[in-house]
Design a protein around this motif. Structure first.
Motif, short mmCIF file in Angstrom:
data_model
loop_
_atom_site.label_atom_id
_atom_site.label_comp_id
_atom_site.label_asym_id
_atom_site.label_seq_id
_atom_site.Cartn_x
_atom_site.Cartn_y
_atom_site.Cartn_z
N LEU A 22 0.92 -1.30 0.15
CA LEU A 22 -0.05 -0.36 -0.03
C LEU A 22 0.73 1.71 0.00
O LEU A 22 1.41 2.06 1.00
CB LEU A 22 -1.20 -0.37 1.11
CG LEU A 22 -2.20 0.88 1.17
CD1 LEU A 22 -2.76 0.89 0.18
CD2 LEU A 22 -2.64 1.13 2.28
N ILE A 23 1.10 2.38 -0.99
CA ILE A 23 1.90 2.36 -1.54
C ILE A 23 1.15 4.55 -1.02
O ILE A 23 0.11 4.49 -1.82
CB ILE A 23 2.54 3.67 -2.82
CG1 ILE A 23 3.11 1.90 -2.92
CG2 ILE A 23 3.23 4.62 -2.99
CD1 ILE A 23 4.43 1.37 -2.18
N ASP A 24 1.22 4.71 0.57
CA ASP A 24 0.40 6.22 -0.14
C ASP A 24 1.46 7.92 -0.46
O ASP A 24 2.48 7.82 -0.26
CB ASP A 24 0.55 6.57 2.27
CG ASP A 24 -0.17 7.45 2.27
OD1 ASP A 24 -0.63 8.64 1.06
OD2 ASP A 24 -0.87 7.68 3.34
N VAL A 36 -2.63 3.85 7.45
CA VAL A 36 -2.25 3.11 7.94
C VAL A 36 -0.98 2.31 7.81
O VAL A 36 -0.20 2.33 7.50
CB VAL A 36 -3.25 2.66 6.24
CG1 VAL A 36 -3.04 0.74 6.06
CG2 VAL A 36 -4.36 3.09 5.74
N ALA A 37 -1.23 1.26 9.00
CA ALA A 37 -0.47 0.62 8.95
C ALA A 37 -0.03 -0.11 8.36
O ALA A 37 -0.76 -0.56 7.59
CB ALA A 37 -0.93 -0.45 10.56
N GLY A 38 1.45 -0.21 7.87
CA GLY A 38 2.04 -1.44 7.55
C GLY A 38 2.38 -0.32 5.43
O GLY A 38 2.20 -0.88 4.76
N SER A 39 1.57 0.49 5.57
CA SER A 39 1.88 1.89 4.11
C SER A 39 2.95 2.19 4.00
O SER A 39 4.22 2.31 5.18
CB SER A 39 0.72 2.16 4.21
OG SER A 39 1.09 3.27 5.04
N LEU A 40 3.69 2.10 3.03
CA LEU A 40 4.60 3.01 2.71
C LEU A 40 4.93 4.52 1.96
O LEU A 40 3.77 4.76 1.43
CB LEU A 40 5.72 2.27 1.53
CG LEU A 40 6.98 1.96 0.52
CD1 LEU A 40 8.17 2.59 1.58
CD2 LEU A 40 7.41 1.81 -0.10
N ASN A 41 4.86 4.94 2.56
CA ASN A 41 5.00 6.67 1.84
C ASN A 41 6.12 7.33 1.10
O ASN A 41 7.22 7.33 1.23
CB ASN A 41 4.87 8.18 2.88
CG ASN A 41 5.25 8.88 2.74
OD1 ASN A 41 5.51 9.96 3.55
ND2 ASN A 41 3.75 9.42 2.31
N MET A 62 -3.09 5.70 -2.60
CA MET A 62 -4.04 5.71 -1.89
C MET A 62 -2.91 6.86 -0.95
O MET A 62 -1.98 7.45 -1.12
CB MET A 62 -3.62 5.35 -0.36
CG MET A 62 -2.99 5.24 0.59
SD MET A 62 -3.52 4.43 2.50
CE MET A 62 -4.03 6.07 2.46
N CYS A 63 -4.41 8.08 -0.88
CA CYS A 63 -3.94 9.67 -0.56
C CYS A 63 -5.05 9.61 -0.07
O CYS A 63 -5.48 9.14 1.20
CB CYS A 63 -3.43 9.94 -2.81
SG CYS A 63 -4.68 10.34 -3.23
N ALA A 64 -5.07 11.16 0.31
CA ALA A 64 -6.23 11.67 1.31
C ALA A 64 -7.57 11.27 1.02
O ALA A 64 -8.62 10.79 1.28
CB ALA A 64 -6.55 13.09 1.43
#
Length: 103
Positions: A22-24, A36-41, A62-64
């Motif tokens: 999950l790429i934020d 989100v826990a486990g996401s990468l920024n 994902m984003c806002a």
């Protein structure tokens, strides 16, 4: 551009199975505030698709609220990657669905 709009429940299920990254793409200050826990920024402002994990797991952006994640999909596809999925309502939809966050 090919796009799959995923719900918070679909993304949570995929995270739980360990099948995705999950790429934020929100900015660092947004990510530090709530995530989100486990996401990468990987902020969209400095995003390059070559930075994405390349281990065979599906990439979901994902984003806002779903706009920047669409731009990330577009950039990834232009780079030649098959990434086409995003958390359509973004973290705002995730929170509205009552799913857990950190920060």
């Amino acid at each position: 551009m090919s796009v799959r709009n995923l719900t918070p429940a679909e993304v949570q299920s995929a995270l739980d199975s360990g099948a995705i990254h999950l790429i934020d793409v929100r900015e660092v200050y947004e990510y530090e505030r709530v995530r989100v826990a486990g996401s990468l920024n990987l902020p969209l402002s400095t995003f390059h698709p070559a930075e994405l994990p390349q281990d065979g797991k599906e990439i979901i952006f994902m984003c806002a609220g779903g706009v920047r994640s669409l731009r990330a999909i577009e950039a990834a596809q232009a780079f030649g990657l098959t990434a086409d999925a995003h958390l359509a309502p973004g973290i705002n939809g995730w929170i509205a669905a009552g799913l857990p966050v950190e920060g």
